[in-house]
Design a protein around this motif. Sequence first.
Motif, PDB file in Angstrom:
ATOM      1  N   ASP A   1      29.411  38.306 -41.774  1.00  0.00           N
ATOM      2  CA  ASP A   1      29.360  39.762 -41.569  1.00  0.00           C
ATOM      3  C   ASP A   1      30.416  40.485 -42.397  1.00  0.00           C
ATOM      4  N   LEU A   2      31.594  39.883 -42.509  1.00  0.00           N
ATOM      5  CA  LEU A   2      32.666  40.520 -43.287  1.00  0.00           C
ATOM      6  C   LEU A   2      32.316  40.494 -44.781  1.00  0.00           C
ATOM      7  N   LYS A   3      31.806  39.340 -45.199  1.00  0.00           N
ATOM      8  CA  LYS A   3      31.486  39.182 -46.619  1.00  0.00           C
ATOM      9  C   LYS A   3      30.376  40.139 -47.042  1.00  0.00           C
ATOM     10  N   GLU A   4      29.364  40.238 -46.199  1.00  0.00           N
ATOM     11  CA  GLU A   4      28.232  41.096 -46.562  1.00  0.00           C
ATOM     12  C   GLU A   4      28.502  42.571 -46.304  1.00  0.00           C
ATOM     13  N   GLY A   5      29.669  42.859 -45.752  1.00  0.00           N
ATOM     14  CA  GLY A   5      30.016  44.256 -45.515  1.00  0.00           C
ATOM     15  C   GLY A   5      29.322  44.876 -44.302  1.00  0.00           C
ATOM     16  N   ASN A   6      28.723  44.046 -43.454  1.00  0.00           N
ATOM     17  CA  ASN A   6      28.122  44.581 -42.220  1.00  0.00           C
ATOM     18  C   ASN A   6      29.197  45.132 -41.305  1.00  0.00           C
ATOM     19  N   VAL A   7      30.377  44.555 -41.464  1.00  0.00           N
ATOM     20  CA  VAL A   7      31.484  44.869 -40.569  1.00  0.00           C
ATOM     21  C   VAL A   7      32.747  45.015 -41.405  1.00  0.00           C
ATOM     22  N   GLN A   8      33.518  46.102 -41.142  1.00  0.00           N
ATOM     23  CA  GLN A   8      34.779  46.295 -41.884  1.00  0.00           C
ATOM     24  C   GLN A   8      35.924  45.622 -41.135  1.00  0.00           C
TER      25      GLN A   8
ATOM     26  N   TYR B   1      35.880  43.758 -34.043  1.00  0.00           N
ATOM     27  CA  TYR B   1      36.280  44.146 -32.685  1.00  0.00           C
ATOM     28  C   TYR B   1      35.579  43.232 -31.691  1.00  0.00           C
ATOM     29  N   THR B   2      36.375  42.567 -30.869  1.00  0.00           N
ATOM     30  CA  THR B   2      35.805  41.759 -29.785  1.00  0.00           C
ATOM     31  C   THR B   2      36.345  42.318 -28.485  1.00  0.00           C
ATOM     32  N   ARG B   3      35.906  41.747 -27.375  1.00  0.00           N
ATOM     33  CA  ARG B   3      36.456  42.183 -26.088  1.00  0.00           C
ATOM     34  C   ARG B   3      36.378  41.037 -25.092  1.00  0.00           C
ATOM     35  N   PHE B   4      37.325  41.026 -24.180  1.00  0.00           N
ATOM     36  CA  PHE B   4      37.215  40.125 -23.042  1.00  0.00           C
ATOM     37  C   PHE B   4      36.917  41.008 -21.833  1.00  0.00           C
ATOM     38  N   PRO B   5      35.743  40.817 -21.209  1.00  0.00           N
ATOM     39  CA  PRO B   5      35.291  41.766 -20.187  1.00  0.00           C
ATOM     40  C   PRO B   5      35.241  41.217 -18.756  1.00  0.00           C
ATOM     41  N   PRO B   6      36.373  40.969 -18.124  1.00  0.00           N
ATOM     42  CA  PRO B   6      36.310  40.418 -16.771  1.00  0.00           C
ATOM     43  C   PRO B   6      35.876  41.451 -15.735  1.00  0.00           C
ATOM     44  N   GLU B   7      35.204  40.944 -14.714  1.00  0.00           N
ATOM     45  CA  GLU B   7      34.929  41.790 -13.563  1.00  0.00           C
ATOM     46  C   GLU B   7      36.090  41.553 -12.599  1.00  0.00           C
ATOM     47  N   PRO B   8      36.797  42.614 -12.190  1.00  0.00           N
ATOM     48  CA  PRO B   8      37.989  42.378 -11.352  1.00  0.00           C
ATOM     49  C   PRO B   8      37.629  42.081  -9.897  1.00  0.00           C
ATOM     50  N   ASN B   9      36.913  40.964  -9.713  1.00  0.00           N
ATOM     51  CA  ASN B   9      36.501  40.587  -8.356  1.00  0.00           C
ATOM     52  C   ASN B   9      37.026  39.207  -7.984  1.00  0.00           C
ATOM     53  N   GLY B  10      38.075  38.783  -8.660  1.00  0.00           N
ATOM     54  CA  GLY B  10      38.660  37.479  -8.363  1.00  0.00           C
ATOM     55  C   GLY B  10      39.679  37.161  -9.440  1.00  0.00           C
TER      56      GLY B  10
ATOM     57  N   THR C   1      32.148  44.942 -32.427  1.00  0.00           N
ATOM     58  CA  THR C   1      31.252  44.402 -33.456  1.00  0.00           C
ATOM     59  C   THR C   1      30.618  43.097 -32.986  1.00  0.00           C
ATOM     60  N   HIS C   2      31.432  42.238 -32.346  1.00  0.00           N
ATOM     61  CA  HIS C   2      30.929  40.942 -31.912  1.00  0.00           C
ATOM     62  C   HIS C   2      31.157  40.780 -30.413  1.00  0.00           C
ATOM     63  N   SER C   3      30.062  40.891 -29.693  1.00  0.00           N
ATOM     64  CA  SER C   3      30.120  40.810 -28.238  1.00  0.00           C
ATOM     65  C   SER C   3      29.776  39.375 -27.852  1.00  0.00           C
ATOM     66  N   LEU C   4      30.815  38.605 -27.527  1.00  0.00           N
ATOM     67  CA  LEU C   4      30.637  37.170 -27.298  1.00  0.00           C
ATOM     68  C   LEU C   4      30.517  36.901 -25.812  1.00  0.00           C
ATOM     69  N   CYS C   5      29.477  36.228 -25.413  1.00  0.00           N
ATOM     70  CA  CYS C   5      29.325  35.962 -23.976  1.00  0.00           C
ATOM     71  C   CYS C   5      28.664  34.618 -23.761  1.00  0.00           C
ATOM     72  N   THR C   6      28.586  34.206 -22.521  1.00  0.00           N
ATOM     73  CA  THR C   6      28.086  32.866 -22.223  1.00  0.00           C
ATOM     74  C   THR C   6      26.553  32.857 -22.194  1.00  0.00           C
ATOM     75  N   LEU C   7      26.019  31.638 -22.326  1.00  0.00           N
ATOM     76  CA  LEU C   7      24.580  31.477 -22.573  1.00  0.00           C
ATOM     77  C   LEU C   7      23.655  32.132 -21.556  1.00  0.00           C
ATOM     78  N   GLU C   8      24.116  32.258 -20.315  1.00  0.00           N
ATOM     79  CA  GLU C   8      23.199  32.819 -19.306  1.00  0.00           C
ATOM     80  C   GLU C   8      22.835  34.274 -19.625  1.00  0.00           C
TER      81      GLU C   8
ATOM     82  N   PRO D   1      25.375  49.603 -32.681  1.00  0.00           N
ATOM     83  CA  PRO D   1      24.694  48.320 -32.437  1.00  0.00           C
ATOM     84  C   PRO D   1      25.640  47.123 -32.316  1.00  0.00           C
ATOM     85  N   SER D   2      26.304  46.997 -31.181  1.00  0.00           N
ATOM     86  CA  SER D   2      27.132  45.805 -30.947  1.00  0.00           C
ATOM     87  C   SER D   2      26.218  44.585 -30.935  1.00  0.00           C
ATOM     88  N   LYS D   3      26.692  43.524 -31.558  1.00  0.00           N
ATOM     89  CA  LYS D   3      25.834  42.340 -31.674  1.00  0.00           C
ATOM     90  C   LYS D   3      26.297  41.258 -30.691  1.00  0.00           C
ATOM     91  N   GLN D   4      25.403  40.903 -29.787  1.00  0.00           N
ATOM     92  CA  GLN D   4      25.767  39.874 -28.806  1.00  0.00           C
ATOM     93  C   GLN D   4      25.472  38.480 -29.331  1.00  0.00           C
TER      94      GLN D   4
END
Length: 557
Positions: free
Chosen positions: A19-26, A29-38, A226-233, A252-255
């Motif tokens: 993505d960086l090479k092709e210029g799709n993304v400058q 940006y990632t994120r860690f998105p916990p649910e504050p329930n534990g 830019t890159h929304s990383l999450c588990t397989l489910e 368009p965030s890409k999961q």
Amino acid sequence: MEQNKKESLNFIEQLIEGDLKEGNVQKVYTRFPPEPNGYLHIGHAKSICLNFGVAQKYEGQCHLRFDDTNPEKEETEYVEAIKADIKWLGFDWGSSEYYASDYFEQLYELAVRLIEKGAAYVDELSAVQFNELKGSPTEPGKESPFRDRPIVESLEIFEAMKSGAFQDGERVLRAKIDMSSPNMHMRDPILYRIKHMEHHRTGSKWCIYPTYDFAHGQSDSMEKITHSLCTLEFEVHRPLYDWLIRELGIHPSKQTEFARLNLSYTIVSKRSLRELVEGHYVAGWDDPRMPTISGIRRRGFTAKSIRKFTDTIGVARRDGITDVALLEHAVREDLNKTAHRIFGIMDPVKLIITNWPEDHQEIMMAENNPEDENSGTREMPFTRELFIDRSDFMEDPPSPRKWFRLGPDREVRLKKGYIIKCTGFKKSEKGEVIEIYAEYDPNTKSGQDTSGKKVKGTLGWVSAPHAVAVEIRMYDRLFLIENLNKIEDDFKNHLNPDSLTINTQALLEPSARDAQVGDQFQFERIGYFRVDEDSHSEKLIFNRTLTLRDGWTKKNK
Ligand code: ATP
Ligand code: MG
């Protein structure tokens, strides 16, 4: 770090580099998105190391975003604990701390936009009807009679929902997608539900709340992830996220999905961990037997070893189960380099050096850590009365070729001290050995030995008048079976009844007297230990982090 080593990239790094090479993304940006329930667990550590790790590597930014859309189970206590755990793991989100609840207003507007486009509608089926029409994975669903209600009507009711005109469950907002889709998540999923409930941040401002699926993807877009990383489910949710991005024309965030971490002998699910806490099967979220970050920290696992572990296991797209021994290996490897050595006697029996003068004392010197020449030395007083471990003595030992430790007429070295020879022992009425007698050889002082004697056995010891009495909490695995994903009955049936045993007779060498909460030691030949928060002015309390070697595999196979 290891610049000369040619690295192989994991599939997520390959994607990002592309993505960086092709210029799709400058900028990444990632994120860690916990649910504050534990509290966070070791599975979350994998996601944290991945999200913060790739952001660091590609000079991007990782956001910490609390996905706090469900007021029922969320609490500020969890928010604070989650932040502390991420910091402890060694990551920093800078000023990028976000809350999905901060987007409630914008999310509401996006929902209105969907209704205006005819892409969402208010439904008023009962829960029973809703389920009847839903269909099943093998059978298409049916459309709700409210599906084609006029747009203005949906807009009016949605607003009334917001202003509190309905009770919980009386109305929902649904996306208008496809009730016959083979993907159940595309069968007009719920976007908003009514919950008259206080939220940990927005108080009583809202009585409608977005569903996770609606809030999660939109929050990513609002933050321009830019890159929304999450588990397989979540793979099956992706078409819905992509549908919303198209309908709303938002960023368009890409999961991309990766396999979650499953660990042998370990539960990694907040829901199950909460059951253990609430049912008092453990002493709390930070019980050292828990696979929570706070639990394993208290136990003595280090941040560095956890990072190393997640590095070793890598990321893949195939689900599997990782051997917990790999994590333990990383911990031992790190502690071996950093933990100071001390002598600890777990099951003490008195040893009297009969040819040692009554009040005489000599100071022996020992390195704090032979793996680290800068770690300094410590002093150990050697006196006439010592304690050694009961398991180091046998009344009637096997041949000296098989048994190197102490027995009648046998010689051993007291580590960093002298070579001694056992001359006798005394038993109690019950037949238990209560005193062992020996003579020392003055020519065998460690480091100054002129005797030429060779002995195979080397024992730990502590001076009796100087010994420090402590409590030791000996932890073992919390569960008895390897793959907890495979069981059909209640996971709590498989708890290890011996996961905690308490030793109140252990004695340590006097240098331990100054130990502080959080200090970590290797008790020579025994294992790794950490001073626990429960310690008080009367007594130090240690957690056994791990035995010196992996004894479990042998014991259980
Ligand atoms: P749990 O099933 O334990 O409740 P969760 O996924 O519901 O976990 P979240 O707070 O939503 O918990 O998780 C935050 C992030 O951590 C998500 O992106 C999730 O995919 C990731 N995560 C959770 N468990 C694991 C795991 N075992 N391995 C890797 N990543 C995980
Ligand atoms: Mg979740």
